[in-house]
Scaffold this motif. Structure first.
Motif, PDB file in Angstrom:
ATOM      1  N   GLU A 113       0.870  -1.172   0.000  1.00 48.01           N
ATOM      2  CA  GLU A 113       0.000   0.000   0.000  1.00 48.01           C
ATOM      3  C   GLU A 113       0.908   1.223   0.000  1.00 48.01           C
ATOM      4  O   GLU A 113       1.973   1.205   0.593  1.00 48.01           O
ATOM      5  CB  GLU A 113      -0.848   0.062   1.289  1.00 48.01           C
ATOM      6  N   SER A 114       0.476   2.237  -0.640  1.00 43.30           N
ATOM      7  CA  SER A 114       1.247   3.471  -0.553  1.00 43.30           C
ATOM      8  C   SER A 114       0.358   4.652  -0.800  1.00 43.30           C
ATOM      9  O   SER A 114      -0.729   4.515  -1.332  1.00 43.30           O
ATOM     10  CB  SER A 114       2.369   3.456  -1.582  1.00 43.30           C
ATOM     11  N   VAL A 115       0.829   5.820  -0.355  1.00 37.72           N
ATOM     12  CA  VAL A 115       0.030   7.016  -0.553  1.00 37.72           C
ATOM     13  C   VAL A 115       0.282   7.558  -1.947  1.00 37.72           C
ATOM     14  O   VAL A 115       1.387   7.671  -2.364  1.00 37.72           O
ATOM     15  CB  VAL A 115       0.421   8.100   0.469  1.00 37.72           C
ATOM     16  N   ALA A 168       9.080   7.648  -3.260  1.00 38.48           N
ATOM     17  CA  ALA A 168       7.647   7.384  -3.035  1.00 38.48           C
ATOM     18  C   ALA A 168       6.963   6.792  -4.262  1.00 38.48           C
ATOM     19  O   ALA A 168       5.800   6.406  -4.198  1.00 38.48           O
ATOM     20  CB  ALA A 168       6.952   8.683  -2.640  1.00 38.48           C
ATOM     21  N   GLY A 169       7.686   6.743  -5.372  1.00 41.06           N
ATOM     22  CA  GLY A 169       7.067   6.204  -6.584  1.00 41.06           C
ATOM     23  C   GLY A 169       6.195   7.207  -7.312  1.00 41.06           C
ATOM     24  O   GLY A 169       5.407   6.859  -8.180  1.00 41.06           O
ATOM     25  N   GLU A 170       6.355   8.484  -6.970  1.00 36.46           N
ATOM     26  CA  GLU A 170       5.581   9.546  -7.626  1.00 36.46           C
ATOM     27  C   GLU A 170       6.257   9.985  -8.920  1.00 36.46           C
ATOM     28  O   GLU A 170       5.621  10.545  -9.792  1.00 36.46           O
ATOM     29  CB  GLU A 170       5.468  10.760  -6.707  1.00 36.46           C
ATOM     30  N   LEU A 171       7.544   9.781  -8.979  1.00 37.18           N
ATOM     31  CA  LEU A 171       8.348  10.273 -10.093  1.00 37.18           C
ATOM     32  C   LEU A 171       9.294   9.153 -10.528  1.00 37.18           C
ATOM     33  O   LEU A 171       9.836   8.440  -9.678  1.00 37.18           O
ATOM     34  CB  LEU A 171       9.154  11.486  -9.598  1.00 37.18           C
ATOM     35  N   LYS A 172       9.475   9.033 -11.824  1.00 36.04           N
ATOM     36  CA  LYS A 172      10.357   7.977 -12.328  1.00 36.04           C
ATOM     37  C   LYS A 172      11.780   8.514 -12.433  1.00 36.04           C
ATOM     38  O   LYS A 172      12.007   9.612 -12.938  1.00 36.04           O
ATOM     39  CB  LYS A 172       9.872   7.516 -13.702  1.00 36.04           C
ATOM     40  N   ALA A 173      12.721   7.745 -11.926  1.00 29.54           N
ATOM     41  CA  ALA A 173      14.127   8.148 -12.013  1.00 29.54           C
ATOM     42  C   ALA A 173      14.609   7.964 -13.449  1.00 29.54           C
ATOM     43  O   ALA A 173      14.100   7.107 -14.179  1.00 29.54           O
ATOM     44  CB  ALA A 173      14.957   7.292 -11.066  1.00 29.54           C
ATOM     45  N   SER A 174      15.611   8.775 -13.839  1.00 31.90           N
ATOM     46  CA  SER A 174      16.198   8.601 -15.175  1.00 31.90           C
ATOM     47  C   SER A 174      16.993   7.306 -15.208  1.00 31.90           C
ATOM     48  O   SER A 174      17.111   6.661 -16.243  1.00 31.90           O
ATOM     49  CB  SER A 174      17.123   9.772 -15.510  1.00 31.90           C
ATOM     50  N   ASP A 175      17.536   6.932 -14.058  1.00 31.88           N
ATOM     51  CA  ASP A 175      18.302   5.689 -13.959  1.00 31.88           C
ATOM     52  C   ASP A 175      18.322   5.258 -12.497  1.00 31.88           C
ATOM     53  O   ASP A 175      18.121   6.069 -11.591  1.00 31.88           O
ATOM     54  CB  ASP A 175      19.735   5.943 -14.472  1.00 31.88           C
ATOM     55  N   GLY A 176      18.599   3.983 -12.259  1.00 28.91           N
ATOM     56  CA  GLY A 176      18.696   3.474 -10.886  1.00 28.91           C
ATOM     57  C   GLY A 176      17.406   2.820 -10.420  1.00 28.91           C
ATOM     58  O   GLY A 176      16.391   2.855 -11.115  1.00 28.91           O
ATOM     59  N   SER A 226      10.512  -2.776   1.168  1.00 31.22           N
ATOM     60  CA  SER A 226       9.870  -3.976   1.726  1.00 31.22           C
ATOM     61  C   SER A 226       8.667  -3.518   2.547  1.00 31.22           C
ATOM     62  O   SER A 226       8.838  -2.878   3.574  1.00 31.22           O
ATOM     63  CB  SER A 226      10.826  -4.720   2.647  1.00 31.22           C
ATOM     64  N   GLY A 227       7.498  -3.835   2.081  1.00 29.88           N
ATOM     65  CA  GLY A 227       6.283  -3.461   2.817  1.00 29.88           C
ATOM     66  C   GLY A 227       5.627  -2.212   2.276  1.00 29.88           C
ATOM     67  O   GLY A 227       5.967  -1.723   1.200  1.00 29.88           O
ATOM     68  N   SER A 228       4.700  -1.706   3.067  1.00 29.55           N
ATOM     69  CA  SER A 228       3.890  -0.570   2.598  1.00 29.55           C
ATOM     70  C   SER A 228       4.624   0.743   2.802  1.00 29.55           C
ATOM     71  O   SER A 228       5.556   0.840   3.601  1.00 29.55           O
ATOM     72  CB  SER A 228       2.562  -0.554   3.338  1.00 29.55           C
ATOM     73  N   LEU A 229       4.185   1.723   2.069  1.00 29.78           N
ATOM     74  CA  LEU A 229       4.858   3.018   2.038  1.00 29.78           C
ATOM     75  C   LEU A 229       3.850   4.124   2.357  1.00 29.78           C
ATOM     76  O   LEU A 229       2.717   4.077   1.899  1.00 29.78           O
ATOM     77  CB  LEU A 229       5.398   3.195   0.611  1.00 29.78           C
ATOM     78  N   GLY A 230       4.300   5.103   3.116  1.00 31.53           N
ATOM     79  CA  GLY A 230       3.468   6.285   3.363  1.00 31.53           C
ATOM     80  C   GLY A 230       4.234   7.503   2.914  1.00 31.53           C
ATOM     81  O   GLY A 230       5.435   7.609   3.164  1.00 31.53           O
ATOM     82  N   VAL A 261       7.352   2.070   5.865  1.00 28.37           N
ATOM     83  CA  VAL A 261       8.284   3.184   5.596  1.00 28.37           C
ATOM     84  C   VAL A 261       7.469   4.460   5.426  1.00 28.37           C
ATOM     85  O   VAL A 261       6.498   4.478   4.672  1.00 28.37           O
ATOM     86  CB  VAL A 261       9.077   2.952   4.281  1.00 28.37           C
ATOM     87  N   LEU A 262       7.878   5.489   6.148  1.00 28.34           N
ATOM     88  CA  LEU A 262       7.168   6.763   6.027  1.00 28.34           C
ATOM     89  C   LEU A 262       8.127   7.817   5.486  1.00 28.34           C
ATOM     90  O   LEU A 262       9.203   8.039   6.041  1.00 28.34           O
ATOM     91  CB  LEU A 262       6.646   7.176   7.405  1.00 28.34           C
ATOM     92  N   LEU A 263       7.718   8.461   4.403  1.00 27.04           N
ATOM     93  CA  LEU A 263       8.548   9.492   3.776  1.00 27.04           C
ATOM     94  C   LEU A 263       7.889  10.845   4.008  1.00 27.04           C
ATOM     95  O   LEU A 263       6.733  11.053   3.609  1.00 27.04           O
ATOM     96  CB  LEU A 263       8.669   9.230   2.267  1.00 27.04           C
TER      97      LEU A 263
END
Lengths: 259, 200
Positions: free
Chosen positions: A257-259, B50-58, B63-67, B140-142
C-alpha cells in the motif's frame, strides 16, 4: 464495491458543495429565460429539422428559449465538471496511490456525471415550462437538455485533466458553449441552417429539443449522435485520468500500500 | 536488512542533472534525515522514493507498505476531516479508522473534525496531510518538510509520533532544508551537487 460506493458518495458530495454553480442555476436560469424571451418576438422562423429533412416553422420566442436553456446548461455544467476535475486531480491521484482502484474511481465519476446532469437538465426543463407552456413532448425536451449536459459535463472533465489554468479552462467552456448553441439558432444566426453545424457538439441535442418542442417526431437518431459526442469526450477524459494517475515508479519491489 | 534502498538513482530534467547517482539505505526502526539547500533535489529524491516520479536511472526497493507526506497538503477542500478519514479508510482497505482517530487526538485537531478542509488553517491542513500518510501504519514513512506550519505543541507531539513509529519497527525518512533536533535522528545525510553523503 465498498470503494466504488465511497468514491461515488464523495464525488456527489464534491459536486453538491459547488455553491457558485448552484447559485448560477437557481438565479441565472430563470433570469436568462426571462431576458432572452422578453427581447424575442414569437414570429415564425424556418428551422432545418434533420429527422424529416424538411424546414419547420418554429415560434421564434420558443426556439430562442431552447437555445437559452442549452446555453446555460452547457456553460454551467461544463464549468462545474471542469472545476471539480481540475481541483481534485492531485487528491484523486493520492487516493489511487493509497489503493483506490482506478476503475472504481472512473465508474464513480461516470455515474455522478450521468445522474448529476440528468437532475440539472430536469430542473432547467421545469423552469422552461414557466416561460413556454406548450412544448409537444416535454420528455423529449428534457432528453435534449440532458444530452447537451452530458456532452459538456464530459468536456469539462476532459478540460480538467488537460488545462492547469482555471481561468483558461473556464473561458474555453464559455466560448465553445456560446458558439455551439447560438450559431444553431436561426434568430441569432441567419445562416443557422448550414450543413457544417451538424458537426457541432450540441447539434443533436438542439434537434431533439426542437422535435420535442414543435413536432410529434421522436428524433432517436439525434440521441445516438449526442451519445457519440458524450462517450468520445468521456473516454478521452477518463483515459487521461487513467494515465495521469499511473505510478511512474522506479520502485522495484512490490508495495502493498502506498500514498 | 534495509527496508528501503535506493541504488544509483539519477534524475535529469533536460540538461539539468538534479540527482547524479544517489545511494541510500534505511533500516527498520530508524529515523533518517536528508538535508540540503533549496533546489538541491530533496523533494525530487523523495518523490522518486515514493514512486511519484520515475528516475532517469537506478532503482528503489521497498519492503512493505509506504506512506508519503508531500510538502504541500494534498487534501480535498470540499470534504471534512472526518470524510477524508472515511474515504482513505476505504482506499487503504482498513477495518476502521482507530489509528487515524488516535493521530487526530495526538495532533490536537479533533475540534475541526467536521470542518471542510477548505476552511482549515495551513497548520491543520498539514496535520491532516500527515494523518492521511500515516493512518495505514506503513512500514516506511517518507516526510517532505513535515512540520511546516506546526505550532510548538504540535511539533513536540509530532516527535512523539515519530518515536512511537520507530519503536514499532517502522522506518522514517524526513527531508528538510533545516534540521534542528539532530539528536533525534539516527542518521543525517546531506544532498549536495546531486549526491548524498553523511552530513558534516
Amino acid at each position: 464495491m465498498r470503494q466504488f460506493t465511497a468514491a461515488l458518495k464523495f464525488s456527489f458530495k464534491e459536486q453538491m458543495t459547488n455553491r457558485f454553480a448552484f447559485g448560477l442555476l437557481v438565479v441565472f436560469v430563470p433570469i436568462w429565460y426571462w431576458m432572452i424571451g422578453a427581447i424575442t418576438s414569437g414570429d415564425a422562423v424556418a428551422f432545418r429539422f434533420r429527422p424529416t429533412g424538411n424546414f419547420i416553422q418554429a415560434n421564434g420566442h420558443d426556439l430562442v428559449l431552447i437555445t437559452a436553456g442549452l446555453n446555460v446548461l452547457t456553460m454551467i455544467l461544463g464549468f462545474m465538471f471542469f472545476h471539480s476535475a481540475h481541483r481534485s486531480l492531485a487528491f484523486d491521484k493520492r487516493l489511487t496511490r493509497a489503493g483506490l482502484t482506478r476503475f472504481g474511481f472512473i465508474a464513480a465519476k461516470t455515474v455522478s456525471l450521468v445522474v448529476g446532469t440528468a437532475v440539472v437538465a430536469l430542473y432547467t426543463t421545469l423552469i422552461l415550462i414557466a416561460f413556454w407552456h406548450f412544448p409537444h413532448n416535454i420528455f423529449e425536451v428534457w432528453l435534449g437538455f440532458w444530452m447537451a449536459s452530458l456532452i459538456y459535463g464530459a468536456f469539462g472533465l476532459l478540460l480538467g485533466m488537460l488545462i492547469d489554468n482555471e481561468l483558461v479552462g473556464f473561458f474555453i467552456v464559455i466560448m465553445l458553449s456560446m458558439m455551439d448553441t447560438f450559431l444553431q439558432n436561426p434568430i441569432g444566426n441567419p445562416a443557422a441552417n448550414k450543413a457544417f453545424l451538424a458537426y457541432f457538439p450540441s447539434y443533436g441535442a438542439t434537434q431533439l429539443d426542437v422535435a420535442g418542442g414543435f413536432t410529434h417526431t421522436f428524433a432517436n437518431g439525434e440521441i445516438w449522435l449526442s451519445l457519440g459526442w458524450f462517450v468520445s469526450f468521456l473516454l478521452l477524459a477518463l483515459g487521461i485520468f487513467y494515465m495521469r494517475t499511473r505510478r511512474k515508479s522506479s520502485v522495484v519491489q512490490a508495495i502493498a500500500e502506498s500514498v | 536488512m534495509p527496508i528501503l534502498e535506493a541504488r544509483h538513482v539519477k534524475k535529469q530534467y533536460r540538461s539539468n542533472r538534479v540527482l547524479k547517482g544517489v545511494n541510500l539505505s534505511v533500516e527498520p526502526g530508524t529515523l533518517v534525515g536528508v538535508v540540503g539547500e533549496n533546489g538541491s533535489g530533496k523533494s525530487t529524491l523523495l518523490s522518486i522514493l515514493a514512486g511519484e516520479l520515475k528516475a532517469s536511472d537506478g532503482t528503489v526497493s521497498v519492503s512493505g507498505s509506504l506512506g508519503y507526506c508531500p510538502q504541500q497538503p494534498v487534501v480535498n477542500e470540499s470534504l471534512t476531516i472526518a470524510e477524508h478519514l472515511a474515504y482513505f479508510k476505504e482506499a487503504y482497505k482498513l477495518r476502521d479508522t482507530q489509528y487515524a482517530e488516535h493521530l487526530v487526538d495526538e495532533l490536537h485537531y479533533r475540534k475541526f473534525e467536521h470542518e471542510k478542509a477548505g476552511n482549515l488553517s495551513g497548520g491543520t491542513r498539514q496535520k491532516l496531510n500527515l494523518t492521511l500518510a500515516l493512518m495505514h501504519q506503513p512500514a516506511v514513512l517518507l516526510l517532505d518538510e513535515p512540520y511546516q506550519g506546526f505550532d510548538w505543541e504540535t511539533y513536540l507531539h509530532f516527535w512523539d509520533i515519530v518515536e512511537e513509529l520507530k519503536r514499532s519497527g517502522k522506518a522514517v525518512v524526513v527531508i528538510s532544508h533545516l534540521i534542528f533536533e539532530q539528536k533525534k535522528f539516527d542518521r543525517i545525510l546531506q544532498l549536495k551537487d546531486g549526491r548524498i553523503g553523511e552530513a558534516q
